[in-house]
Design a protein around this motif. Structure first.
Motif, PDB file in Angstrom:
ATOM      1  N   UNK A   5      17.683  13.614  19.091  1.00 50.42           N
ATOM      2  CA  UNK A   5      17.561  14.880  19.808  1.00 50.42           C
ATOM      3  C   UNK A   5      18.617  15.855  19.321  1.00 50.42           C
ATOM      4  N   UNK A   6      18.347  17.125  19.453  1.00 53.18           N
ATOM      5  CA  UNK A   6      19.289  18.158  19.050  1.00 53.18           C
ATOM      6  C   UNK A   6      20.291  18.369  20.186  1.00 53.18           C
ATOM      7  N   UNK A   7      21.522  17.851  20.001  1.00 52.45           N
ATOM      8  CA  UNK A   7      22.532  17.990  21.045  1.00 52.45           C
ATOM      9  C   UNK A   7      23.604  18.996  20.658  1.00 52.45           C
ATOM     10  N   UNK A   8      23.264  19.893  19.732  1.00 55.79           N
ATOM     11  CA  UNK A   8      24.256  20.852  19.269  1.00 55.79           C
ATOM     12  C   UNK A   8      24.747  21.757  20.384  1.00 55.79           C
ATOM     13  N   UNK A   9      23.868  22.115  21.308  1.00 53.62           N
ATOM     14  CA  UNK A   9      24.309  22.982  22.401  1.00 53.62           C
ATOM     15  C   UNK A   9      25.310  22.264  23.293  1.00 53.62           C
ATOM     16  N   UNK A  10      25.122  20.968  23.518  1.00 47.53           N
ATOM     17  CA  UNK A  10      26.081  20.205  24.318  1.00 47.53           C
ATOM     18  C   UNK A  10      27.434  20.147  23.622  1.00 47.53           C
ATOM     19  N   UNK A  11      27.414  19.913  22.313  1.00 48.10           N
ATOM     20  CA  UNK A  11      28.664  19.864  21.550  1.00 48.10           C
ATOM     21  C   UNK A  11      29.362  21.219  21.607  1.00 48.10           C
ATOM     22  N   UNK A  12      28.603  22.281  21.350  1.00 44.95           N
ATOM     23  CA  UNK A  12      29.171  23.631  21.341  1.00 44.95           C
ATOM     24  C   UNK A  12      29.800  23.977  22.690  1.00 44.95           C
ATOM     25  N   UNK A  13      29.048  23.770  23.758  1.00 43.33           N
ATOM     26  CA  UNK A  13      29.537  24.172  25.079  1.00 43.33           C
ATOM     27  C   UNK A  13      30.704  23.306  25.538  1.00 43.33           C
ATOM     28  N   UNK A  14      30.670  22.022  25.193  1.00 41.99           N
ATOM     29  CA  UNK A  14      31.767  21.147  25.580  1.00 41.99           C
ATOM     30  C   UNK A  14      33.061  21.555  24.885  1.00 41.99           C
ATOM     31  N   UNK A  15      33.020  21.713  23.564  1.00 45.76           N
ATOM     32  CA  UNK A  15      34.229  22.067  22.835  1.00 45.76           C
ATOM     33  C   UNK A  15      34.738  23.451  23.239  1.00 45.76           C
ATOM     34  N   UNK A  16      33.829  24.401  23.433  1.00 46.60           N
ATOM     35  CA  UNK A  16      34.255  25.745  23.821  1.00 46.60           C
ATOM     36  C   UNK A  16      34.899  25.738  25.204  1.00 46.60           C
ATOM     37  N   UNK A  17      34.345  24.949  26.118  1.00 43.14           N
ATOM     38  CA  UNK A  17      34.908  24.900  27.474  1.00 43.14           C
ATOM     39  C   UNK A  17      36.272  24.223  27.483  1.00 43.14           C
ATOM     40  N   UNK A  18      36.457  23.188  26.635  1.00 45.58           N
ATOM     41  CA  UNK A  18      37.772  22.554  26.573  1.00 45.58           C
ATOM     42  C   UNK A  18      38.787  23.486  25.916  1.00 45.58           C
ATOM     43  N   UNK A  19      38.373  24.235  24.915  1.00 48.14           N
ATOM     44  CA  UNK A  19      39.292  25.162  24.247  1.00 48.14           C
ATOM     45  C   UNK A  19      39.733  26.270  25.197  1.00 48.14           C
ATOM     46  N   UNK A  20      38.816  26.716  26.060  1.00 50.88           N
ATOM     47  CA  UNK A  20      39.102  27.840  26.945  1.00 50.88           C
ATOM     48  C   UNK A  20      40.125  27.512  28.027  1.00 50.88           C
ATOM     49  N   UNK A  21      40.333  26.243  28.302  1.00 49.31           N
ATOM     50  CA  UNK A  21      41.224  25.881  29.408  1.00 49.31           C
ATOM     51  C   UNK A  21      42.672  25.672  28.972  1.00 49.31           C
ATOM     52  N   UNK A  22      42.954  25.734  27.672  1.00 56.43           N
ATOM     53  CA  UNK A  22      44.301  25.475  27.159  1.00 56.43           C
ATOM     54  C   UNK A  22      44.958  26.798  26.759  1.00 56.43           C
ATOM     55  N   UNK A  23      46.145  27.047  27.271  1.00 57.90           N
ATOM     56  CA  UNK A  23      46.892  28.239  26.890  1.00 57.90           C
ATOM     57  C   UNK A  23      47.713  27.955  25.636  1.00 57.90           C
ATOM     58  N   UNK A  24      48.088  28.985  24.912  1.00 59.19           N
ATOM     59  CA  UNK A  24      48.947  28.764  23.748  1.00 59.19           C
ATOM     60  C   UNK A  24      50.246  28.060  24.123  1.00 59.19           C
ATOM     61  N   UNK A  25      50.803  28.396  25.282  1.00 56.07           N
ATOM     62  CA  UNK A  25      52.043  27.765  25.713  1.00 56.07           C
ATOM     63  C   UNK A  25      51.844  26.256  25.900  1.00 56.07           C
ATOM     64  N   UNK A  26      50.726  25.866  26.497  1.00 62.16           N
ATOM     65  CA  UNK A  26      50.451  24.446  26.686  1.00 62.16           C
ATOM     66  C   UNK A  26      50.284  23.723  25.354  1.00 62.16           C
ATOM     67  N   UNK A  27      49.780  24.437  24.356  1.00 56.23           N
ATOM     68  CA  UNK A  27      49.564  23.838  23.044  1.00 56.23           C
ATOM     69  C   UNK A  27      50.806  23.900  22.155  1.00 56.23           C
ATOM     70  N   UNK A  28      51.883  24.539  22.654  1.00 56.95           N
ATOM     71  CA  UNK A  28      53.093  24.655  21.864  1.00 56.95           C
ATOM     72  C   UNK A  28      53.032  25.749  20.823  1.00 56.95           C
ATOM     73  N   UNK A  29      52.174  26.735  21.050  1.00 57.46           N
ATOM     74  CA  UNK A  29      52.033  27.848  20.116  1.00 57.46           C
ATOM     75  C   UNK A  29      52.649  29.104  20.716  1.00 57.46           C
TER      76      UNK A  29
END
Length: 316
Positions: A5-29
């Protein structure tokens, strides 16, 4: 021929949602002032993961096929994924691999008698078995007593078997029966999300998710959050129609019965010496009464949809 099955939308939305919750300060940037979007930029994740921006951008668009485990590990660390989220990411990658033939359809597995013997031996704990779709497929008498509103719900199937997700989201009485309803539905949705990552070809699971998405606004909102849960346990509180307020600890355990179907054994217990233990013992006594309340609490005693005249189990 690729039958996955094409799960690209699940991959895209999952990674984008995890990226959106991290601030640069939390990442050490270093922070660069005003940002158009919350969280990290793609190029920042790429730097943290040690890959090119173009490569990470392609990954976040869902092109995960062929990505090595080392790279997935690096992305998981960059996005601060917990163990369950990391497992989910790897499951998505595994599901995206091309297959030479169509995957075999998952079939329901008959539980061996020894499982029911195990459940029945637990007389002071409510024990039941669920599959990955959260269908309750086996119980002991006390579990049927504790979860009696679920067995008597119109959301149970034709055989009187409840589905936890269907009951929580589609039965109005669930909000009263389950005191921590908000937490329960959040965990339930996260468990289904993780199961969908493991078994994207499960037709029954897809149909359940489609049904809940169509009928429940709350489910649609939680599903869109892409939160996942694999390991869980804790405390659950009920407003029980027979026993009153009831607080129980619970712990699901993996039950390796088949490679084709995931099962989990969940055990509810009360803290010793508490009123909750007394109430649980009361339910155990009711469930064990011959020709009495146990028959009323058993899903096989009558059609679970025909309970309107039974005042003890009237809908909440």
């Amino acid at each position: 021929m690729d039958k996955r099955p094409d799960n690209r939308s699940d991959i895209r939305d999952f990674l984008a949602s995890r990226r959106a919750r991290i601030t640069p300060e939390q990442a050490g940037l270093p922070s660069s002032g005003r940002r158009r979007v919350p969280g990290l930029r793609r190029e920042e994740v790429a730097v943290l993961a040690g890959v090119s921006t173009e490569w990470y951008t392609r990954l976040e668009k869902g092109h995960i096929n062929g990505v090595s485990e080392d790279v997935l590990d690096a992305v998981a660390r960059a996005l601060h994924l917990d163990d369950d989220e990391r497992t989910y990411l790897f499951d998505l990658a595994r599901a995206a691999q091309p297959a030479g033939r169509a995957p075999r359809r998952r079939k329901a597995v008959d539980l061996p008698p020894r499982v029911q013997w195990l459940l029945d031996s637990m007389t002071l704990s409510a024990a039941f078995v669920t599959n990955g779709r959260l269908d309750i497929v086996a119980t002991n008498a006390l579990a049927r007593a504790v979860l009696s509103p679920m067995f008597h719900s119109d959301t149970a199937d034709d055989q009187g078997r409840p589905n936890c997700a269907r009951y929580y989201f589609l039965d109005p009485g669930a909000r009263h029966f389950v005191a921590d309803w908000d937490q329960a539905v959040t965990i339930t949705t996260a468990l289904l999300r993780a199961e969908a990552g493991r078994y994207p070809n499960d037709r029954a699971l897809r149909e359940l998710i489609g049904e809940l998405s169509t009928l429940s606004t709350e489910f649609r909102t939680l599903w869109a959050a892409h939160d996942v849960r694999i390991h869980h346990g804790g405390v659950k509180s009920f407003h029980h129609p027979d026993a009153g307020p009831l607080e129980l600890t619970y712990q699901p355990l993996d039950l390796p019965l088949s490679t084709r179907e995931a099962h989990s054994l969940t055990i509810y217990t009360a803290e010793p010496g508490t009123p909750d233990e007394d109430r649980l013992k009361l339910l155990a006594s009711l469930a064990a009464t011959p020709n009495g309340p146990r028959a009323r609490l058993s899903p096989s005693a009558a059609d679970p949809r025909d309970r309107a005249t039974d005042t003890g189990d009237a809908p909440e």
